[in-house]
Design a protein around this motif. Structure first.
Motif, PDB file in Angstrom:
ATOM      1  N   GLY A 245       0.580  -1.574   0.554  1.00 48.15           N
ATOM      2  CA  GLY A 245      -0.015  -0.176  -0.124  1.00 48.15           C
ATOM      3  C   GLY A 245       0.820   1.101  -0.255  1.00 48.15           C
ATOM      4  O   GLY A 245       1.370   1.497   0.497  1.00 48.15           O
ATOM      5  N   ILE A 246       0.502   2.205   0.116  1.00 45.11           N
ATOM      6  CA  ILE A 246       0.998   3.649   0.458  1.00 45.11           C
ATOM      7  C   ILE A 246      -0.052   4.247   0.944  1.00 45.11           C
ATOM      8  O   ILE A 246      -1.295   4.450   1.295  1.00 45.11           O
ATOM      9  N   PRO A 247       0.905   5.364   1.758  1.00 47.53           N
ATOM     10  CA  PRO A 247      -0.119   6.237   2.890  1.00 47.53           C
ATOM     11  C   PRO A 247      -0.534   8.181   2.017  1.00 47.53           C
ATOM     12  O   PRO A 247      -0.378   8.650   1.644  1.00 47.53           O
ATOM     13  N   TYR A 248      -2.053   7.316   2.213  1.00 46.43           N
ATOM     14  CA  TYR A 248      -2.815   8.312   1.204  1.00 46.43           C
ATOM     15  C   TYR A 248      -3.449   9.336   2.448  1.00 46.43           C
ATOM     16  O   TYR A 248      -3.840  10.375   1.986  1.00 46.43           O
ATOM     17  N   PHE A 249      -3.474   8.905   3.628  1.00 44.83           N
ATOM     18  CA  PHE A 249      -4.453  10.188   4.322  1.00 44.83           C
ATOM     19  C   PHE A 249      -3.272  10.166   5.514  1.00 44.83           C
ATOM     20  O   PHE A 249      -2.668   9.156   6.250  1.00 44.83           O
ATOM     21  N   ALA A 250      -4.170  10.696   6.409  1.00 48.26           N
ATOM     22  CA  ALA A 250      -3.031  11.757   7.565  1.00 48.26           C
ATOM     23  C   ALA A 250      -3.227  10.356   8.636  1.00 48.26           C
ATOM     24  O   ALA A 250      -3.907   9.553   9.056  1.00 48.26           O
ATOM     25  N   GLY A 251      -1.857  10.150   9.255  1.00 50.69           N
ATOM     26  CA  GLY A 251      -1.118   9.249  10.439  1.00 50.69           C
ATOM     27  C   GLY A 251      -0.970   8.177   9.362  1.00 50.69           C
ATOM     28  O   GLY A 251      -0.530   6.840  10.597  1.00 50.69           O
ATOM     29  N   GLU A 252      -0.934   8.038   8.075  1.00 52.85           N
ATOM     30  CA  GLU A 252      -0.593   6.443   7.953  1.00 52.85           C
ATOM     31  C   GLU A 252       1.182   6.644   7.379  1.00 52.85           C
ATOM     32  O   GLU A 252       1.799   7.892   7.274  1.00 52.85           O
ATOM     33  N   ARG A 253       1.521   5.534   7.361  1.00 56.32           N
ATOM     34  CA  ARG A 253       3.141   5.884   7.220  1.00 56.32           C
ATOM     35  C   ARG A 253       3.155   4.643   5.986  1.00 56.32           C
ATOM     36  O   ARG A 253       2.826   4.034   6.072  1.00 56.32           O
ATOM     37  N   PRO A 254       4.514   5.253   5.594  1.00 55.41           N
ATOM     38  CA  PRO A 254       4.872   4.346   3.858  1.00 55.41           C
ATOM     39  C   PRO A 254       5.326   3.210   4.395  1.00 55.41           C
ATOM     40  O   PRO A 254       6.255   2.536   5.884  1.00 55.41           O
ATOM     41  N   LEU A 255       5.134   1.765   3.715  1.00 59.22           N
ATOM     42  CA  LEU A 255       5.383   0.900   4.115  1.00 59.22           C
ATOM     43  C   LEU A 255       6.750   0.771   4.368  1.00 59.22           C
ATOM     44  O   LEU A 255       7.481   1.133   3.163  1.00 59.22           O
ATOM     45  N   ASP A 256       7.425  -0.149   5.198  1.00 59.70           N
ATOM     46  CA  ASP A 256       9.019  -0.674   5.342  1.00 59.70           C
ATOM     47  C   ASP A 256       8.914  -1.759   4.052  1.00 59.70           C
ATOM     48  O   ASP A 256       9.198  -2.889   4.595  1.00 59.70           O
ATOM     49  N   VAL A 257       9.430  -1.919   3.145  1.00 62.26           N
ATOM     50  CA  VAL A 257       9.298  -2.670   2.112  1.00 62.26           C
ATOM     51  C   VAL A 257      10.681  -3.604   2.176  1.00 62.26           C
ATOM     52  O   VAL A 257      10.827  -4.941   1.468  1.00 62.26           O
ATOM     53  N   GLU A 258      12.028  -3.212   2.706  1.00 59.37           N
ATOM     54  CA  GLU A 258      13.406  -3.353   3.178  1.00 59.37           C
ATOM     55  C   GLU A 258      12.823  -4.539   3.890  1.00 59.37           C
ATOM     56  O   GLU A 258      13.945  -5.548   3.854  1.00 59.37           O
ATOM     57  N   THR A 259      12.320  -4.245   5.052  1.00 60.38           N
ATOM     58  CA  THR A 259      12.135  -5.587   5.962  1.00 60.38           C
ATOM     59  C   THR A 259      11.476  -6.609   5.418  1.00 60.38           C
ATOM     60  O   THR A 259      11.438  -7.915   5.817  1.00 60.38           O
ATOM     61  N   ILE A 260       9.889  -6.637   4.417  1.00 59.86           N
ATOM     62  CA  ILE A 260       9.368  -7.345   3.510  1.00 59.86           C
ATOM     63  C   ILE A 260      10.831  -8.276   3.023  1.00 59.86           C
ATOM     64  O   ILE A 260      10.748  -9.307   2.936  1.00 59.86           O
ATOM     65  N   GLY A 261      11.424  -7.669   2.200  1.00 60.03           N
ATOM     66  CA  GLY A 261      12.375  -8.323   1.625  1.00 60.03           C
ATOM     67  C   GLY A 261      13.088  -9.288   2.208  1.00 60.03           C
ATOM     68  O   GLY A 261      13.663 -10.080   1.533  1.00 60.03           O
ATOM     69  N   ALA A 262      13.693  -8.511   3.299  1.00 61.19           N
ATOM     70  CA  ALA A 262      14.683  -9.115   3.861  1.00 61.19           C
ATOM     71  C   ALA A 262      14.027 -11.180   4.387  1.00 61.19           C
ATOM     72  O   ALA A 262      14.138 -11.846   4.859  1.00 61.19           O
ATOM     73  N   ALA A 263      12.049 -10.310   5.313  1.00 61.21           N
ATOM     74  CA  ALA A 263      11.791 -11.519   5.409  1.00 61.21           C
ATOM     75  C   ALA A 263      11.424 -12.607   4.465  1.00 61.21           C
ATOM     76  O   ALA A 263      12.156 -14.158   4.326  1.00 61.21           O
ATOM     77  N   LEU A 264      11.103 -12.080   2.775  1.00 59.61           N
ATOM     78  CA  LEU A 264      10.982 -12.873   2.015  1.00 59.61           C
ATOM     79  C   LEU A 264      11.876 -13.900   1.619  1.00 59.61           C
ATOM     80  O   LEU A 264      12.014 -14.860   1.097  1.00 59.61           O
ATOM     81  N   LYS A 265      13.011 -12.688   1.420  1.00 58.43           N
ATOM     82  CA  LYS A 265      14.648 -13.600   0.875  1.00 58.43           C
ATOM     83  C   LYS A 265      14.918 -15.561   1.868  1.00 58.43           C
ATOM     84  O   LYS A 265      15.177 -15.712   1.535  1.00 58.43           O
TER      85      LYS A 265
END
Ligand SMILES: Cc1ncc(COP(=O)(O)O)c(C=O)c1O
Length: 411
Positions: A245-265
């Motif tokens: 996802g991407i942050p659309y609204f106040a209070g939302e934070r961008p996705l930490d894709v690097e953490t997902i990438g490391a876990a998927l690896k």
């Protein structure tokens, strides 16, 4: 006053003008022949693809055309990703036109008509089958054409991505084939002469939690391995879905894709032996293009009603339904907006920005603090690169079509 989402940090102003792809918004609007106008910055998409490749080394990335099918952008993306996912014969034609080779295109979506199946099989596009009935029709059509069809199975997983904006798995769904029916269908496809391409498992969209996505990817890998074991066949490809996802609204934070990438690896390294030879793909729409698009619309009128100031624009929900709050939101919240022709100037007043449609649904921003703006000024609605024009009722009320433009796309 109501809050709004955050303007992506790539956008800045120069002498009071919003720059999109280093060019003033007003200049782009003039060059396009006027407003309403969607501008997409190819350099921002390129940066996203590069970030994905760094975080997910060795993983294929597919672009979901439904997010934005604007031809110049699609052509540009097609030469930089590993595959395109389409949801209709119309999108398939665009994907082929964009120069993507047929064997890197997959076609998912319920209710594929016989003509659509026939066109995909004739082109050599992979069909992600959504039901046993569709599988039989595809086999019969391929037989009639004397071709070996490329067929994959879209699995309806028994789980969904926790907290995702749109849930596409878990329980009764029109999408995909229930997991328990899948092993027998794999064997049926292979016996029927198909080139079985593997599994497509899409569990949700617009997730902002890395933990939830990691959990869903691990469940997806485990499910693919279990189904392959039960079928006794090795899937050439497992499409792990996406949902970034991407942050659309106040209070939302961008996705930490690097953490997902490391876990998927790590998960892929420890994958069950039946998936040893399998290739893996992630399928992304909005995360690749959403933040790279700006919707520019011009203020036509400024009026006051019961003490509230309205800026009335020449655009609206017929082009950018999602920003109006009518595309999957339960409670309307503000996308980030700005006055593009008075950018970076101090905020002075609370206003609501509406579109030109004669319906109370047509709201682009409610009670936001902005610099004072007048008719002729341009409003920028950010986060318009995905599900803008491709997901809006453009014909409603017969206003002019939106223009579109790609900047930074020369190569
Ligand atoms: C099958 C499939 N693939 C890809 C997508 C794209 O999702 P997103 O743009 O959120 O990445 C969707 C969205 O609903 C989908 O249903």
């Amino acid at each position: 006053m109501k809050p709004m989402g955050t303007i992506p940090e790539e956008f800045r102003g120069e002498r009071g003008q919003l720059l999109v792809g280093s060019r003033p918004a007003a200049e782009l609007a003039d060059e396009a022949g006027g407003t309403p106008l969607f501008v997409y910055d190819a350099a921002m998409v390129e940066a996203r693809i590069a970030r994905f490749r760094r975080a997910f080394a060795g993983m294929s990335v597919h672009y979901a055309v439904k997010a934005n099918a604007y031809s110049p952008l699609l052509k540009w993306i097609a030469s930089r990703v590993d595959g395109l996912d389409v949801a209709s014969a119309g999108e398939m034609a665009l994907a082929l036109d964009a120069g993507m080779s047929a064997d890197a295109i997959s076609f998912a979506g319920p209710g594929k008509r016989d003509e659509e199946l026939a066109a995909a099989i004739a082109a050599g596009v992979t069909l992600n089958l959504e039901s046993a009935g569709e599988a039989e029709r595809a086999l019969a059509i391929a037989d009639g054409q004397g071709r070996r069809p490329r067929l994959a199975i879209r699995v309806n997983p028994d789980f969904e991505i926790r907290g995702s904006g749109m849930r596409m798995g878990g329980g009764a769904k029109p999408f995909g084939i229930d997991a328990h029916q899948v092993p027998a269908l794999v064997r049926r496809l292979i016996e029927g002469g198909a080139d079985w391409r593997g599994f497509h498992i899409f569990a949700g969209s617009q997730a902002l939690s890395a933990e939830a996505l990691i959990e869903a990817q691990q469940s997806t890998l485990a499910l693919a391995a279990r189904l392959a074991e039960e079928a006794g066949e090795r899937p050439p490809l497992v499409n792990l879905g996406g949902g970034f996802g991407i942050p659309y609204f106040a209070g939302e934070r961008p996705l930490d894709v690097e953490t997902i990438g490391a876990a998927l690896k790590a998960s892929i390294r420890q994958r069950p032996p039946i998936l040893r030879e399998t290739a893996f793909a992630i399928e992304l729409g909005r995360w690749l293009v959403g933040e790279a698009g700006v919707y520019l619309t011009r203020i036509v009128d400024r009026k006051t009603s019961h003490g509230k100031t309205f800026l009335v624009t020449d655009g609206g929900m017929h082009h950018q339904l999602a920003a109006s709050g009518n595309f999957g939101q339960v409670v309307r919240r503000n996308y980030p907006v700005a006055i593009a022709t008075r950018f970076d100037e101090a905020t002075e007043e609370e206003v609501s920005i509406v579109g030109c449609l004669c319906t109370p649904l047509d709201r682009l921003a409610d009670d936001v603090m902005l610099v004072r703006a007048e008719p002729g000024d341009l409003v920028a609605v950010f986060l318009a690169g995905a599900y803008g024009l491709s997901a809006s009722p453009q014909a409603f009320l017969g206003h002019p079509a939106a223009r579109e433009m790609l900047v930074n796309g020369g190569d």
